[in-house]
Design a protein around this motif. Sequence first.
Motif, PDB file in Angstrom:
ATOM      1  N   CYS A   1      -6.278   6.105  -0.736  1.00 12.66           N
ATOM      2  CA  CYS A   1      -6.803   5.296   0.381  1.00 12.66           C
ATOM      3  C   CYS A   1      -8.309   5.433   0.501  1.00 12.66           C
ATOM      4  O   CYS A   1      -8.958   4.663   1.201  1.00 12.66           O
ATOM      5  CB  CYS A   1      -6.106   5.658   1.689  1.00 12.66           C
ATOM      6  SG  CYS A   1      -6.813   7.072   2.548  1.00 12.66           S
TER       7      CYS A   1
ATOM      8  N   ALA B   1       0.871  -1.180   0.000  1.00  8.59           N
ATOM      9  CA  ALA B   1       0.000   0.000   0.000  1.00  8.59           C
ATOM     10  C   ALA B   1       0.904   1.225   0.000  1.00  8.59           C
ATOM     11  O   ALA B   1       1.588   1.500   0.980  1.00  8.59           O
ATOM     12  CB  ALA B   1      -0.920   0.012   1.218  1.00  8.59           C
TER      13      ALA B   1
ATOM     14  N   ASP C   1      -5.486   3.969  -8.219  1.00  9.69           N
ATOM     15  CA  ASP C   1      -5.390   2.654  -7.590  1.00  9.69           C
ATOM     16  C   ASP C   1      -4.969   2.755  -6.123  1.00  9.69           C
ATOM     17  O   ASP C   1      -5.400   1.978  -5.283  1.00  9.69           O
ATOM     18  CB  ASP C   1      -4.344   1.841  -8.374  1.00  9.69           C
ATOM     19  CG  ASP C   1      -4.426   0.362  -8.099  1.00  9.69           C
ATOM     20  OD1 ASP C   1      -5.547  -0.128  -7.892  1.00  9.69           O
ATOM     21  OD2 ASP C   1      -3.377  -0.301  -8.092  1.00  9.69           O
ATOM     22  N   GLU C   2      -4.113   3.720  -5.829  1.00  9.26           N
ATOM     23  CA  GLU C   2      -3.500   3.781  -4.496  1.00  9.26           C
ATOM     24  C   GLU C   2      -4.162   4.772  -3.540  1.00  9.26           C
ATOM     25  O   GLU C   2      -3.792   4.841  -2.373  1.00  9.26           O
ATOM     26  CB  GLU C   2      -2.004   4.097  -4.611  1.00  9.26           C
ATOM     27  CG  GLU C   2      -1.183   3.014  -5.327  1.00  9.26           C
ATOM     28  CD  GLU C   2      -1.051   1.721  -4.510  1.00  9.26           C
ATOM     29  OE1 GLU C   2      -1.345   1.737  -3.294  1.00  9.26           O
ATOM     30  OE2 GLU C   2      -0.672   0.692  -5.097  1.00  9.26           O
TER      31      GLU C   2
ATOM     32  N   ILE D   1       0.278   4.282   0.255  1.00  7.97           N
ATOM     33  CA  ILE D   1      -0.057   5.328   1.219  1.00  7.97           C
ATOM     34  C   ILE D   1       0.650   5.111   2.561  1.00  7.97           C
ATOM     35  O   ILE D   1       0.795   6.042   3.350  1.00  7.97           O
ATOM     36  CB  ILE D   1      -1.592   5.434   1.401  1.00  7.97           C
ATOM     37  CG1 ILE D   1      -1.992   6.747   2.107  1.00  7.97           C
ATOM     38  CG2 ILE D   1      -2.156   4.233   2.133  1.00  7.97           C
ATOM     39  CD1 ILE D   1      -1.576   8.010   1.390  1.00  7.97           C
ATOM     40  N   CYS D   2       1.098   3.885   2.828  1.00 11.69           N
ATOM     41  CA  CYS D   2       1.807   3.635   4.087  1.00 11.69           C
ATOM     42  C   CYS D   2       3.188   4.283   4.120  1.00 11.69           C
ATOM     43  O   CYS D   2       3.867   4.259   5.148  1.00 11.69           O
ATOM     44  CB  CYS D   2       1.897   2.143   4.374  1.00 11.69           C
ATOM     45  SG  CYS D   2       0.283   1.426   4.697  1.00 11.69           S
TER      46      CYS D   2
ATOM     47  N   LYS E   1      -5.836  -0.241   8.702  1.00 10.92           N
ATOM     48  CA  LYS E   1      -5.712   0.261   7.348  1.00 10.92           C
ATOM     49  C   LYS E   1      -4.790   1.478   7.388  1.00 10.92           C
ATOM     50  O   LYS E   1      -4.868   2.269   8.323  1.00 10.92           O
ATOM     51  CB  LYS E   1      -7.080   0.710   6.813  1.00 10.92           C
ATOM     52  CG  LYS E   1      -8.071  -0.414   6.658  1.00 10.92           C
ATOM     53  CD  LYS E   1      -9.365   0.092   6.055  1.00 10.92           C
ATOM     54  CE  LYS E   1     -10.195   0.876   7.075  1.00 10.92           C
ATOM     55  NZ  LYS E   1     -11.506   1.275   6.551  1.00 10.92           N
ATOM     56  N   GLY E   2      -3.976   1.638   6.354  1.00  8.49           N
ATOM     57  CA  GLY E   2      -3.005   2.739   6.384  1.00  8.49           C
ATOM     58  C   GLY E   2      -3.593   4.072   5.965  1.00  8.49           C
ATOM     59  O   GLY E   2      -3.085   4.723   5.061  1.00  8.49           O
ATOM     60  N   GLN E   3      -4.660   4.500   6.612  1.00 11.96           N
ATOM     61  CA  GLN E   3      -5.269   5.775   6.241  1.00 11.96           C
ATOM     62  C   GLN E   3      -4.685   6.907   7.074  1.00 11.96           C
ATOM     63  O   GLN E   3      -4.757   6.879   8.311  1.00 11.96           O
ATOM     64  CB  GLN E   3      -6.790   5.693   6.420  1.00 11.96           C
ATOM     65  CG  GLN E   3      -7.403   4.733   5.414  1.00 11.96           C
ATOM     66  CD  GLN E   3      -8.918   4.711   5.442  1.00 11.96           C
ATOM     67  OE1 GLN E   3      -9.513   4.758   6.514  1.00 11.96           O
ATOM     68  NE2 GLN E   3      -9.537   4.616   4.280  1.00 11.96           N
TER      69      GLN E   3
END
Lengths: 431, 155
Positions: A347, A173, A344-345, A175-176, A190-192
Motif C-alpha cells: 500500500c 486491492a 504491486d500490492e 491489502i483490504c 484508501k485501504g491503508q
Amino acid sequence: MLTVPYVTSYLSEHFGDDAFRTLEGYRARGGYQAAKKALTEMSPEDVVELVKTAGLQGRGGAGFSTGLKWSFMPKETDKPKYLACNADESEPGSFKDRILLERGPHQMLEGILIAAWATGAEKTFVYVRGEYAYPARCLQQAIDEAEAAGILGANVMGTGFRHDVVLMRGAGAYICGEETGLLESLEGKKGQPRKKPPFPAQYGAFGMPTTVNNVETFCHVPHILTRGADWFRGFGTEKSPGTTIFGVSGHVVRPGLYELPLGTRLDEIVFEHAGGVPDGRKVKGVIPGGMSMPVLPASMLDVPMANESLRERKTMLGTGGIMVMDETTCMVRAACVITYFFRDESCGQCTQCREGTGWMNRIVERIERGAGTHEDLEVLLDVCGKMEGQTICAFADAAAWPVQGLLRHFREDFEEHVRRQKCPFPDSFEL
Amino acid sequence: MSLSEQVRDGIAREMAKYPKKRGALLPALHLAQAELGHISVETAKELAEVFEIRPIDVMEVVSFYNMFYDRPQGRHHVYVCTNLPCSLRGARTLMRGIEARLGIEAGETTADGRITLGHEECLGACAYAPMLRVGGTYHEDLDLEKAMQILDGLE
C-alpha cells in the motif's frame, strides 16, 4: 469451473445441492435453527463461552481464537457495535471463501447472526472482493431472502433483536484483506492499514467497536451451536479443532477443494486426495497455506496441517491454499512471481515495505536473467530481515517469509543461476 | 458527461446503509463507472460534491484500487490471472498467445476500442487455471483456442 469439494464434511456436505443455496432449501436442512437457539435459549456470554470451549480459530490466516476475539467487544457502551465479514479473499492459492459464498450463503449468514448476538452487534458489513461479482450476487440474493422472511432486519425471527447485513464490494486491492485496511476501505478511503492499538474492538469501522471475522470462520459457528463443543473437537487436533476447506492448485492431477480435518497430513492431501504430480514427475516444493507462507521441500511434507506442527517447520497454515510445484519448477522464477505480487500490492505507507518489496523483486529478476551475484543472496536476506516486524501491518512479513523460505530450502537454485549466469531450468513454467 | 439521476438515486440508497455517507464512496464509484466507463476528473468533482469531500479525496481512492479507471477503457476488460498457481499451469504462455493474436501487449487497448487486456493478481480460481476474467465473468480451464473463442465473441 469452480466445483464443490472432492471431499466434503459438515461445512460443504450440501454444496452439491442447488436448493441449499435458497432459504427454503437451507431451512429444509435444519438451517437457522442454531441461530434461533442462540437468540432464544442462550445469553451472549453463553455463546462466546461455547465458541471458546470449542476452540474455533479464525480461518482467514492468523488463526486467532474466535471466542476470545468476540469477548474483546465492550459490553457497556452506548456506541453502536458492528461486525465485519472479511470476504476479500485475495491470498494467492486461496479460493475456499468463493465456494462458501456461492454454495452456502445462508450458512454464513446464520453464523453472522449468532456472532451478532454474542457481541451485541447491530450491523454486519460483508466486504466482498470486487472481482467476486458472481459470489456477491449469490450472497445478496440470500440477504434479500433473509430480510424478506424476517430473519434479518428490525426483529430477527420475532425475538426483538435487530440485525442488518450490508454487502460492500471492494475494488481490487489485496491489502483490504488486512483487517484494518478493510475497515478503512469500508469508510470509503484508501485501504491503508491502521496502527494498533487501538484495536478494532475498541475503534473499528466508523470509529465504532467492531469485530472482523473471515467467511469460513462464520460458517463453522452454526454447527458448533447445534452439535456442541465436544462434537467440534472430534475433528482436527487438540490445539486446532474442526475442519477447513483446503484448496489445492499447481502441479497436481486433481486440483480443487477438499474439506478435511485440521491436522490432516500434507502428503496425504497432495498425493492421496489430489493425486500427486501428473505424468510421474516428482514434487519439488509445496507452499502450504497461501503464497505468504514459506515453502516446504518434498522431504518435509509429512507434516500435519495445523499451526502447531507447521510452525515447527517454520511455516504456517495461513488460508490452507496449497500450491504444488513439480521437479521442473525454477524456484527463482517462483520468487519472481511472488515478489512482483507483493511489490504491486504494497500500500506504500511504510518505507520498509514500499522499498523492500521493490528491492526483492529487482534482485530476484536480476538473478533469473543471469545477471546476479553471490552478494545478491545476502542482500536479499538482509532486506527480508529489515522488513519483518518493522511495519504497521503484517504485509511486509508476508512478503519476506516466502523469500526466506525459498532461500532456506532452495538456495542451490539461486546459486546455480549465479554460477551459470543463466536460468538452469529450461523446462520450468514460463515467466 | 454527468451522473445520471439513476446513478444519483443509487448513491443515495447506498449512503443510507452506512453510518457516515463516505462509506458509500466505493459503491458510488462502482455505479458511476458502470455507467460512464471510467472516473474522469469531472465525474470526481461531481462525486466530491455529493459526498461533501474534495475531488482529490475521490481521485486518490480511484488511483488506489485496480478496478477503478481514471481514463477511457476498451469496451471489454480482459484480465488474465498471472499469479503463481496460474503461472504454474501456463498462464503466461496463454497471455503471450493472446497478445500475439490481438496484436497488443498487456496494458493496451485494441485499435478498434474493443478490448483492454491486462495482467491480474490471483482471482481465486487457482484449481481451474489458466483463467481469465471478462468484466464480472470468469472463464476457467482455458487454453489459447478456448480463450480466443471467448474473446472473438466479444462485440
